[in-house]
Design a protein around this motif. Structure first.
Motif, PDB file in Angstrom:
ATOM      1  N   VAL A  86     -57.301   5.116 -11.458  1.00 58.81           N
ATOM      2  CA  VAL A  86     -57.322   5.874 -12.720  1.00 58.81           C
ATOM      3  C   VAL A  86     -58.249   7.080 -12.590  1.00 58.81           C
ATOM      4  N   GLY A  87     -59.450   6.860 -12.018  1.00 60.07           N
ATOM      5  CA  GLY A  87     -60.369   7.979 -11.810  1.00 60.07           C
ATOM      6  C   GLY A  87     -59.780   9.023 -10.878  1.00 60.07           C
ATOM      7  N   GLY A  93     -55.205  15.159 -12.034  1.00 61.83           N
ATOM      8  CA  GLY A  93     -54.734  15.856 -13.225  1.00 61.83           C
ATOM      9  C   GLY A  93     -55.464  17.168 -13.447  1.00 61.83           C
ATOM     10  N   ALA A  94     -56.778  17.151 -13.245  1.00 58.22           N
ATOM     11  CA  ALA A  94     -57.560  18.384 -13.394  1.00 58.22           C
ATOM     12  C   ALA A  94     -57.136  19.435 -12.361  1.00 58.22           C
ATOM     13  N   LEU A  95     -56.871  18.999 -11.144  1.00 62.64           N
ATOM     14  CA  LEU A  95     -56.436  19.932 -10.100  1.00 62.64           C
ATOM     15  C   LEU A  95     -55.038  20.484 -10.393  1.00 62.64           C
ATOM     16  N   PRO A 297     -53.398   9.846 -14.417  1.00 61.72           N
ATOM     17  CA  PRO A 297     -54.202   8.662 -14.768  1.00 61.72           C
ATOM     18  C   PRO A 297     -53.361   7.460 -15.184  1.00 61.72           C
ATOM     19  N   PHE A 298     -52.244   7.705 -15.869  1.00 67.54           N
ATOM     20  CA  PHE A 298     -51.376   6.602 -16.280  1.00 67.54           C
ATOM     21  C   PHE A 298     -50.698   5.970 -15.057  1.00 67.54           C
ATOM     22  N   LEU A 302     -51.044   1.977 -13.427  1.00 69.29           N
ATOM     23  CA  LEU A 302     -49.941   1.107 -13.009  1.00 69.29           C
ATOM     24  C   LEU A 302     -50.098   0.672 -11.551  1.00 69.29           C
ATOM     25  N   VAL A 303     -50.460   1.611 -10.678  1.00 66.86           N
ATOM     26  CA  VAL A 303     -50.651   1.261  -9.271  1.00 66.86           C
ATOM     27  C   VAL A 303     -51.821   0.290  -9.121  1.00 66.86           C
TER      28      VAL A 303
END
Length: 552
Positions: A86-87, A93-95, A297-298, A302-303
């Motif tokens: 998640v982190g 996501g930011a990248l 993150p979502f 799941l992974v």
């Protein structure tokens, strides 16, 4: 009247310098050999840095290296296993947001092998170095944080981006730029697998799509230099250890044929799910008004949830691949890992993490082959070549069918094992699996990715020419006075940015010998004229150039 002074004949040094400058400017063979060597070293060290970045992130997040990732993660608490992917998704996501904002990743995704092939076929071998570097960072974070994907695809793109910036900086012609692009890809594969022969053949087979004599030497030099960098840094050992391969019997080669059918089934399922996932998930995100850069993150959650019970799905998966080759799993566990690895990879790539499909396809093939070998062992007893033989054959068959690279994957297995029998089995199975897979899907994984952008590479470069040559490049231009005089003409016409394929189709449909060409700006004024003869002549010249490039 004084006679003009004739210039002095050039000295030998001046003549040599003029010849060297012309070689570089025109991208001729001696210059390409030197560039291939330099790019091989540069791409080799770039891939080395990429691998070390993955290792560093993996050690910081999970406290384990790739060789012990699954076993190391199994000892961690559940919250840790969930939190890291998640982190990692938050960082990715930011990248992605940054890449979208700056225009480096307009499609809000990292790039890999398909984008290198597209650059070769459509953009004269040009790749934006900023896109290459950002995609490499995204993929390093993804894989270091446990994302289920491959490192070879981003490595190939990084090598291609470095090669492209060199070609652009030197102003090389398009043909030379494409060869240099393949040099970067070859060095990346060779450095990643420590397999120079496979690296060169992969670049020729997959990236360039031909084996022209002019291309072989620089690509081979670059691949050898990439492998040399890897061996100086990591030693002569391959990407993962392979146990000794037992002698195969005649019955094993009958089993290889059956394994080829099974490998095709796995490849087709994996390709269809992985290709469909990004679009399906994007539609769901659109319905809930969630930007694409916010998806990772979502996917990480799941992974991570899958990894709570089966940490073998995390990361590149080389530890699990090596264990499958060594026969370290029971049949039921292999079947579960096969299903969950497909699911984890589909989630990873569908939720916009970075990475490729090379390593997952090797993983799936090794697991499938080990399972098939277990069944064959029960059926044939001591007559079978063993789990390792079938796992190697499955590894080559699935990956070759997915990538559309049967020769490269056969050579990878040979360089990993030096086993003639295993390589022969791979060649049989991968040929069958590739034929069946492409008959059903219509192309390799990379070709289907590019096809979704409107370019069909499955039938060669001839069709792509019709989709890339613009009317403005082949029309007869009019001067300003003629353009102003004809500006009020309302007859059916073409536009300067139309593709040649549309122009030829338009002229044939209208049954005319030519048409005026309008500008998209300036009130649509007429700026040129394109005849049917000129359109067909331009296409014929382009076909001749492609034929020469692919056969000389």
């Amino acid at each position: 009247m004084t006679e003009p002074i004739e210039p002095a004949p050039p000295t030998r040094f001046q003549a040599l310098w003029t010849w060297i400058a012309r070689q570089w400017r025109e991208g001729r063979s001696p210059a390409l050999w030197i560039l291939g060597l330099l790019i091989g070293v540069a791409a080799g060290y770039a891939v080395l840095g990429f691998i070390l970045a993955i290792e560093a992130i993996s050690y910081l997040t999970f406290g384990a290296h790739r060789e012990q990732l699954a076993s190391g993660v199994a000892a961690l608490p559940a919250w840790h296993i969930l939190l890291v992917p998640v982190g990692g998704g938050v960082v990715v996501g930011a990248l992605l947001w940054l890449g979208k904002l700056r225009g480096w990743l307009p499609e809000t995704r990292s790039h890999a092998v398909a984008d290198v092939i597209e650059a070769r076929a459509v953009r004269a071998g040009q790749i934006d170095i900023r896109t290459g570097l950002l995609s490499a960072v995204i993929s390093a974070v993804t894989l270091g944080a446990g994302g289920s994907a491959g490192r070879e695809g981003p490595a190939v793109h990084l090598g291609g981006a470095l090669a492209s910036i060199v070609a652009q900086g030197l102003g090389l012609p398009a043909r030379a730029a494409r060869i240099i692009l393949a040099c970067g890809a070859a060095a990346a594969v060779a450095a990643s697998f420590n397999a120079p022969i496979a690296g060169a053949v992969f670049a020729l087979e997959v990236v360039l799509g031909h084996y022209a004599l002019r291309s072989i030497a620089p690509v081979a030099i670059s691949s050898v230099m990439g492998a040399l960098v890897a061996r100086l840094s990591f030693g002569a050992s391959p990407a993962f250890s392979v146990p000794p391969v037992a002698a195969a019997s005649l019955w094993d080669f009958i089993g290889v044929v059956l394994l080829g059918f099974a490998a095709a089934g796995v490849a087709i399922l994996f390709m269809r799910l992985t290709l469909a996932a990004p679009a399906r998930i994007a539609k769901i995100a659109e319905r809930v008004r969630l930007p694409l850069w916010a998806l990772p993150p979502f996917g990480g959650l799941l992974v991570g949830t899958i990894a709570l019970a089966f940490p073998e799905v995390l990361g590149v998966g080389y530890e699990t691949t090596a264990d499958a080759l060594a026969g370290g799993y029971a049949l039921q566990a292999l079947i579960v890992l096969l299903v969950l690895k497909i699911l984890a990879t589909v989630i990873t790539l569908g939720f916009r993490f970075g990475g490729g499909v090379f390593s997952p396809s090797l993983y799936l093939g090794a697991v499938l082959g080990a399972a098939f070998g277990g069944v064959a062992g029960m059926a044939m007893g001591a007559e079978t070549g063993g789990t390792t033989f079938y796992a190697l054959v499955g590894m080559g068959a699935v990956s070759g069918a997915v990538l559309g690279a049967p020769i490269s994957t056969t050579l990878i297995v040979f360089e990993l094992t030096a086993s003639y029998e295993a390589s022969l089995g791979v060649l049989i199975a991968v040929s069958l699996a590739t034929l069946l897979t492409q008959s059903v899907t219509g192309g390799s994984f990379f070709q289907l990715q590019i096809q979704r952008k409107g370019y069909d590479l499955s039938r060669g470069q001839a069709r792509v020419l019709l989709q890339t040559i613009r009317v403005r490049a082949v029309m007869t231009p009019l001067d300003e006075g003629e353009a102003a005089t004809d500006a009020g003409d309302e007859a059916a016409c073409l536009y300067e940015d139309d593709y040649l394929g549309r122009a030829i189709g338009f002229l044939s449909a209208e049954k005319v010998d030519g048409a005026a060409v309008r500008s998209r700006s300036g009130n649509g004024r007429i700026i040129g004229y394109l005849s049917k003869a000129d359109a067909h002549a331009a296409y014929a010249r382009a076909l001749a150039d492609v034929h020469e490039e692919e056969h000389r």
